[in-house]
Design a protein around this motif. Structure first.
Motif, PDB file in Angstrom:
ATOM      1  N   LYS A  22       0.833  -1.206   0.000  1.00  0.00           N
ATOM      2  CA  LYS A  22       0.000   0.000   0.000  1.00  0.00           C
ATOM      3  C   LYS A  22       0.864   1.252   0.000  1.00  0.00           C
ATOM      4  CE  LYS A  22      -1.903   2.213   3.362  1.00  0.00           C
ATOM      5  NZ  LYS A  22      -2.665   2.671   4.541  1.00  0.00           N
ATOM      6  N   GLU A  23       1.910   1.253   0.801  1.00  0.00           N
ATOM      7  CA  GLU A  23       2.793   2.413   0.844  1.00  0.00           C
ATOM      8  C   GLU A  23       3.495   2.634  -0.483  1.00  0.00           C
ATOM      9  OE1 GLU A  23       5.396   2.275   4.207  1.00  0.00           O
ATOM     10  OE2 GLU A  23       3.853   1.413   5.498  1.00  0.00           O
TER      11      GLU A  23
ATOM     12  N   VAL B 144       0.896   4.340  -2.805  1.00  0.00           N
ATOM     13  CA  VAL B 144       0.699   5.750  -2.443  1.00  0.00           C
ATOM     14  C   VAL B 144       1.917   6.577  -2.840  1.00  0.00           C
ATOM     15  CG1 VAL B 144       0.330   7.337  -0.526  1.00  0.00           C
ATOM     16  CG2 VAL B 144      -0.895   5.153  -0.575  1.00  0.00           C
ATOM     17  N   SER B 145       3.114   6.024  -2.621  1.00  0.00           N
ATOM     18  CA  SER B 145       4.345   6.738  -2.946  1.00  0.00           C
ATOM     19  C   SER B 145       4.437   7.052  -4.428  1.00  0.00           C
ATOM     20  CB  SER B 145       5.555   5.909  -2.508  1.00  0.00           C
ATOM     21  OG  SER B 145       6.756   6.506  -2.942  1.00  0.00           O
TER      22      SER B 145
ATOM     23  N   GLU C 282       2.003   9.776  -5.567  1.00  0.00           N
ATOM     24  CA  GLU C 282       2.439  11.128  -5.213  1.00  0.00           C
ATOM     25  C   GLU C 282       3.499  11.663  -6.183  1.00  0.00           C
ATOM     26  OE1 GLU C 282       3.761  10.626  -1.243  1.00  0.00           O
ATOM     27  OE2 GLU C 282       1.749  10.782  -0.350  1.00  0.00           O
TER      28      GLU C 282
ATOM     29  N   CYS D  67      -4.792  -3.553  -1.448  1.00  0.00           N
ATOM     30  CA  CYS D  67      -4.260  -2.186  -1.340  1.00  0.00           C
ATOM     31  C   CYS D  67      -5.375  -1.162  -1.475  1.00  0.00           C
ATOM     32  CB  CYS D  67      -3.191  -1.949  -2.410  1.00  0.00           C
ATOM     33  SG  CYS D  67      -1.670  -2.836  -2.108  1.00  0.00           S
TER      34      CYS D  67
ATOM     35  N   LEU E  17      -6.865   1.752   1.538  1.00  0.00           N
ATOM     36  CA  LEU E  17      -6.499   3.150   1.327  1.00  0.00           C
ATOM     37  C   LEU E  17      -7.315   4.070   2.222  1.00  0.00           C
ATOM     38  CD1 LEU E  17      -6.140   3.365  -2.574  1.00  0.00           C
ATOM     39  CD2 LEU E  17      -4.309   3.373  -0.889  1.00  0.00           C
ATOM     40  N   GLU E  18      -6.645   5.103   2.767  1.00  0.00           N
ATOM     41  CA  GLU E  18      -7.342   6.121   3.543  1.00  0.00           C
ATOM     42  C   GLU E  18      -8.085   7.063   2.610  1.00  0.00           C
ATOM     43  OE1 GLU E  18      -7.478   6.031   6.736  1.00  0.00           O
ATOM     44  OE2 GLU E  18      -6.006   4.423   7.032  1.00  0.00           O
TER      45      GLU E  18
ATOM     46  N   GLU F 234      -5.769   9.164   0.434  1.00  0.00           N
ATOM     47  CA  GLU F 234      -5.081   8.304  -0.528  1.00  0.00           C
ATOM     48  C   GLU F 234      -6.040   7.824  -1.602  1.00  0.00           C
ATOM     49  OE1 GLU F 234      -2.071   6.578   2.939  1.00  0.00           O
ATOM     50  OE2 GLU F 234      -3.767   5.381   2.203  1.00  0.00           O
TER      51      GLU F 234
ATOM     52  N   LEU G   4      -6.304  10.472  -4.219  1.00  0.00           N
ATOM     53  CA  LEU G   4      -5.187  10.449  -5.162  1.00  0.00           C
ATOM     54  C   LEU G   4      -5.408   9.408  -6.251  1.00  0.00           C
ATOM     55  CD1 LEU G   4      -1.957  10.688  -2.942  1.00  0.00           C
ATOM     56  CD2 LEU G   4      -2.662  12.272  -4.734  1.00  0.00           C
TER      57      LEU G   4
END
Length: 534
Positions: free
Chosen positions: A416-417, A420-421, A424, A447, A451-452, A455, A458
């Protein structure tokens, strides 16, 4: 137990790292350099202007130094292959259509539009023979490869004539074509065999030993034949008509081996050349579109293409592969000459021998003074900028693979990170590459579910912007549907997502309309293409 397993996964170090890379972008227009492109672009260009009229034919002498004859208007000009300067001119009463050298290079035959075929001694300006029998314009004349006593010619009267040059008489009239005979060539392995092409779309193969003036083979090119040439093996011929060049196997019963249709206008001339003295043979064609194409008939593909500033009428390549001559319709001769490396090296050696003793001595003293030996102190003070000598053994240090942030996160299984990375970073190719990796690992749905709210915004913004892009649409359309299904409750009723959803709906509807329009156009074009292909 679950925490302990997570720790073990995070501590896992793969033996080899494979960074996530985006898919390759479309190839650039400039093609990579190939042996063919290196060879054919190595000819140094020389232009020969002021030839008044269109260059209708080019022919090279088979004997060294391979002078070449250029037919333009009512003149045949003889040029030196070494200097590319004119050495002699022969005048005619009408426009010259074709030229050909005898096998020993001593005689030159040329035909003109008055129907006359004349034979000249290359060292004299007077015609040795004037052969008159054609009732219309003579379009081609050829000497057999090794026969010094006969000629073959053809013209607009539809008759191919086999001449006895010494007696100035016609040995046989070969009748079979139903339209203008425009070209012909003699077999490189049999002096009695030759092929002719005409505007009746046919190529006929003749044998002077066969009685009744009957052809021994016939091929239908499918268009008016502009030029014909035997390939070096003697068992195959190449023909040009309209914008196509076709290669035929005579031994195999006249079947077509391959066809090239890369020209946009009528192909006017063909020639066979060798890539260097020991290289492979190539078929070279020129056309009214101003292009010269090099065709590898062994593989059936075009290997080189070159553009000229005028429509092209003729082309010739010297037997030693050192000179290339292309004739234009504007009276320009575009000659190209290769550098002779052996001759240049010999001249350099001669120049070095002439060098004075004292200059040689000073160069030796200077090289000795600058030499570095392990016993010298300067040897150990060399920096990184020091260039290696010829005798040094180079040890290249292998560079480590530099990983981006999302690659490092994927390496640690923090999926997941990583997603998101890369979102961005706003690089669509990298984002799609990471998504494909997550699909391969079967982690994309998990994933998206984790997500929040920020996120998720995005991700939706990215999907709204790139889901209709052709390169990414296959993956992103399916992912968009999956996101709306799994996170529909979180998206509905959120003010910050309303604008994104509205834009997404508009983009999808617009793409649907475009696809429907394309299908309608395809439905109109498809029947026309089927009719044209018959």
């Amino acid at each position: 137990m679950e925490d302990e397993l997570r720790v073990r996964l995070n501590d896992h170090q793969p033996s080899k790292i494979f960074p996530v890379k985006p898919k390759s972008t479309p190839k650039p227009l400039s093609k990579p350099e190939t042996p063919d492109s290196r060879y054919w672009s190595s000819f140094k260009p020389h232009s020969i202007p002021n030839l008044v009229s269109s260059v209708s034919a080019v022919a090279f002498s088979p004997i060294h130094p391979h002078s070449f004859a250029v037919a333009h208007s009512t003149t045949v000009s003889l040029f030196s292959s070494n200097t590319l300067a004119p050495s002699r001119r022969f005048s005619f009463k009408d426009v010259v259509s074709s030229v050909s050298f005898r096998s020993d290079g001593a005689l030159l035959a040329a035909s003109d539009l008055s129907g006359t075929v004349q034979v000249f001694d290359v060292k004299e300006r007077m015609a040795l023979r004037s052969l008159r029998s054609h009732k219309a314009a003579a379009r081609f004349v050829k000497y057999p490869v090794h026969d010094k006593l006969h000629l073959v010619s053809g013209g607009d009267d539809g008759v191919v004539k086999y001449w006895d040059v010494a007696g100035g008489t016609v040995v046989s009239d070969l009748i079979g074509h139903k339209d203008y005979v425009r070209c012909g060539d003699c077999s490189p392995v049999n002096d009695s065999m030759f092929a002719t092409g005409a505007y009746d779309h046919t190529i006929k193969v003749w044998d002077a030993r066969v009685g009744n003036s009957k052809w021994i083979a016939e091929i239908n090119h499918g268009a008016p034949v502009e030029d014909i040439v035997y390939l070096p093996s003697g068992g195959m011929i190449a023909t040009a008509g309209l914008n196509s060049v076709k290669v035929w196997d005579l031994i195999g019963g006249g079947r077509m081996v391959c066809s090239m249709e890369s020209h946009n206008k009528t192909v006017t001339c063909l020639s066979v050349g060798r890539m260097g003295l020991e290289g492979e043979n190539r078929l070279v064609s020129v056309a009214l579109d101003g292009y010269m194409k090099v065709f590898d008939y062994g593989r059936g593909k075009v290997t080189y293409s070159m553009r000229f500033p005028a429509p092209l009428m003729s082309v010739g390549l010297s037997p030693d592969s050192s000179v290339r001559v292309v004739g234009g319709s504007n009276g320009m001769v575009f000659a190209g000459k290769k550098k002779n490396k052996a001759r240049d090296e010999e001249e350099e050696k001669k120049a070095s021998v002439v060098t004075s003793f004292w200059s040689v001595k000073s160069e030796v003293d200077e090289s000795r003074r600058r030499a570095l030996r392990p016993s010298y102190f300067r040897y150990f003070q060399r920096g990184q900028s020091e260039k290696p000598s010829k005798d040094d053994y180079l040890v290249k240090e292998s560079k480590g693979v530099k990983l981006t942030r999302h690659d490092k996160l994927l390496k640690k299984f923090r999926h997941k990170e990583a997603l998101v990375s890369v979102l961005e970073e706003k690089k669509p190719a990298d984002v799609v590459a990471v998504m494909e990796e997550l699909v391969a690992r079967r982690k994309i749905v998990k994933c998206v579910s984790n997500l929040e709210e920020g996120e998720l915004g995005l991700l939706l913004s990215f999907l709204q912007r790139y889901c209709t892009v052709e390169r990414y649409s296959k993956l992103l359309m399916a992912l968009t549907k999956k996101v709306l299904e799994t996170r529909g409750e979180d998206i509905n009723g959120k003010e910050e997502f309303k604008g994104i959803l509205r834009n997404l709906k508009r983009e999808v509807n617009q793409e649907i309309k475009i696809q429907q329009s394309l299908l309608e156009i395809q439905g109109v074009i498809a029947p026309l293409m089927r009719i044209a292909g018959r």
